[in-house]
Each structure stands twice: as structure tokens, then as C-alpha cells.
Design a protein around this motif. Structure first.
Motif, PDB file in Angstrom:
ATOM      1  N   PRO A 139       0.817  -1.228   0.000  1.00 11.69           N
ATOM      2  CA  PRO A 139       0.000   0.000   0.000  1.00 11.69           C
ATOM      3  C   PRO A 139       0.847   1.274   0.000  1.00 11.69           C
ATOM      4  N   ALA A 140       1.908   1.293   0.781  1.00 11.75           N
ATOM      5  CA  ALA A 140       2.764   2.484   0.849  1.00 11.75           C
ATOM      6  C   ALA A 140       3.418   2.758  -0.508  1.00 11.75           C
ATOM      7  N   ALA A 141       3.896   1.722  -1.149  1.00  8.55           N
ATOM      8  CA  ALA A 141       4.542   1.889  -2.455  1.00  8.55           C
ATOM      9  C   ALA A 141       3.530   2.314  -3.511  1.00  8.55           C
ATOM     10  N   GLY A 142       2.343   1.730  -3.482  1.00  3.01           N
ATOM     11  CA  GLY A 142       1.303   2.122  -4.433  1.00  3.01           C
ATOM     12  C   GLY A 142       0.949   3.585  -4.290  1.00  3.01           C
ATOM     13  N   ILE A 143       0.811   4.032  -3.060  1.00  6.62           N
ATOM     14  CA  ILE A 143       0.505   5.449  -2.805  1.00  6.62           C
ATOM     15  C   ILE A 143       1.652   6.339  -3.281  1.00  6.62           C
ATOM     16  N   SER A 144       2.876   5.925  -3.031  1.00  2.00           N
ATOM     17  CA  SER A 144       4.034   6.711  -3.475  1.00  2.00           C
ATOM     18  C   SER A 144       4.064   6.849  -4.994  1.00  2.00           C
ATOM     19  N   TRP A 145       3.850   5.752  -5.707  1.00  2.00           N
ATOM     20  CA  TRP A 145       3.825   5.807  -7.167  1.00  2.00           C
ATOM     21  C   TRP A 145       2.681   6.688  -7.652  1.00  2.00           C
ATOM     22  N   TYR A 146       1.521   6.557  -7.039  1.00  4.92           N
ATOM     23  CA  TYR A 146       0.361   7.357  -7.431  1.00  4.92           C
ATOM     24  C   TYR A 146       0.654   8.853  -7.244  1.00  4.92           C
ATOM     25  N   VAL A 147       1.178   9.221  -6.077  1.00  7.72           N
ATOM     26  CA  VAL A 147       1.493  10.625  -5.800  1.00  7.72           C
ATOM     27  C   VAL A 147       2.555  11.131  -6.780  1.00  7.72           C
ATOM     28  N   PHE A 148       3.544  10.317  -7.071  1.00  2.00           N
ATOM     29  CA  PHE A 148       4.589  10.691  -8.020  1.00  2.00           C
ATOM     30  C   PHE A 148       3.983  10.996  -9.388  1.00  2.00           C
ATOM     31  N   GLU A 149       3.130  10.097  -9.876  1.00  2.04           N
ATOM     32  CA  GLU A 149       2.519  10.283 -11.192  1.00  2.04           C
ATOM     33  C   GLU A 149       1.580  11.490 -11.215  1.00  2.04           C
ATOM     34  N   GLU A 150       0.811  11.684 -10.163  1.00  3.67           N
ATOM     35  CA  GLU A 150      -0.097  12.836 -10.095  1.00  3.67           C
ATOM     36  C   GLU A 150       0.683  14.147 -10.018  1.00  3.67           C
ATOM     37  N   THR A 151       1.790  14.150  -9.306  1.00  2.00           N
ATOM     38  CA  THR A 151       2.626  15.344  -9.209  1.00  2.00           C
ATOM     39  C   THR A 151       3.198  15.694 -10.577  1.00  2.00           C
ATOM     40  N   LYS A 152       3.648  14.684 -11.315  1.00  3.96           N
ATOM     41  CA  LYS A 152       4.141  14.932 -12.669  1.00  3.96           C
ATOM     42  C   LYS A 152       3.062  15.585 -13.530  1.00  3.96           C
ATOM     43  N   LEU A 153       1.845  15.081 -13.432  1.00  5.17           N
ATOM     44  CA  LEU A 153       0.745  15.659 -14.214  1.00  5.17           C
ATOM     45  C   LEU A 153       0.482  17.112 -13.809  1.00  5.17           C
TER      46      LEU A 153
END
Length: 161
Positions: A139-153
Motif C-alpha cells: 500500500p505504501a509503495a502504491g501510494i508513493s507511485w500514485y502521488v509521483f505520477e499525479e505530481t508529474k501531471l
């Protein structure tokens, strides 16, 4: 602090001082080598699997995959990476935990931990605790990847980069 009997250490500074006095400066670096080696396969597999799956999602959903798909992809890629690199994490943990609370030093190094673990527990012994770790990590890694991708957008970065 977590692996010793209650009351042995009173705080972080007292703990550090006591470890230094009883075990020397080298005690602070136990497990450093497997940590440094382990990050390479972990990060390599995690990033590679995530990017390949993300590319597939971008193609499938015309450039805007569902948020839950990015989250699940991050959880999956990090879980695969953890399975690949877990033996090094186990070795690191065993090196770090030895000698705690005045217990004797059991291992001479990274290869000694690996050899003894396989001899006593078989190859499966190198994966002891993996499920618990995955439950925490995914869950922590999934959230990190999600936040990373959303920040890029949000910053206007192309999602395919």
C-alpha cells in the motif's frame, strides 16, 4: 530499542552512546553492504515493471488510466521488486539485530548469514517474513507511485516520461 528487553535503553541518545561504548562504531554500520547492494535490484525491478505496465495502461485508456489502476500498478511493481530483493533485506536485518541487548555476535558477514540461513532453514528461510513485509510495503509503495505520477501531471510533465 525494539529488539531489547524493556528498560534496557531509555532513549535514542542513550541507546547510541551505549551501543558505541559496548560494541564500537562498527555496530552502527552492520547491514550496510546488503542494504546498498539490495537497493539496486529493488529499484531496478520496481521502476522497470511500473513503467512497462504504466505504458500499457496509457495505451489502453487513451492516456488517462483510472487512478486505482496507477495505484494497483505501483503496488504490484513494488511487490515484485520486494520478492526479488528480499533475501538481501533479511540478511541486513539479521546482521543488524545480532548483538542487540548484549547478545553475542552470530555472523561474520553477509555471506555467513546467507550460508547459515540456507543450511538451517533451506532456501525458503531467505524469504522468512516476506508476507508481513509485503502487507506493509504494497500500500505504501502504491501510494508513493500514485502521488509521483499525479505530481508529474500537475507540473505539466508528459505522463509517458
Amino acid at each position: 530499542l525494539a529488539v531489547c528487553s524493556s528498560g534496557r535503553y531509555k532513549g535514542i541518545w542513550q541507546t547510541a552512546r551505549r551501543i558505541y561504548m559496548e560494541e564500537g562504531a562498527a555496530a552502527f554500520y552492520r547491514g550496510l553492504l546488503p542494504s546498498m547492494i539490495g537497493i539496486l535490484p529493488y529499484a531496478g525491478v520496481d521502476i522497470c515493471v511500473f513503467e512497462v505496465l504504466k505504458e500499457h495502461l496509457l495505451d489502453t485508456y487513451d492516456g488517462t488510466p483510472p487512478h486505482v489502476a496507477i495505484l494497483a500498478t505501483g503496488m504490484f511493481s513494488s511487490s515484485i521488486a520486494q520478492v526479488v530483493s528480499y533475501p538481501l533485506a533479511l540478511i541486513r536485518t539479521r546482521l543488524q539485530a545480532q548483538g542487540a541487548g548484549g547478545l553475542p555476535i552470530k555472523y561474520t558477514g553477509m555471506m555467513d548469514v546467507a550460508r547459515r540461513t540456507v543450511a538451517r532453514e533451506g532456501w525458503r528461510g531467505l524469504y522468512k517474513g516476506l508476507l508481513t513485509n509485503l502487507i506493509k510495503l504494497a500500500p505504501a509503495a502504491g501510494i508513493s507511485w500514485y502521488v509521483f505520477e499525479e505530481t508529474k501531471l500537475m507540473l505539466g510533465v508528459d505522463p509517458r516520461s
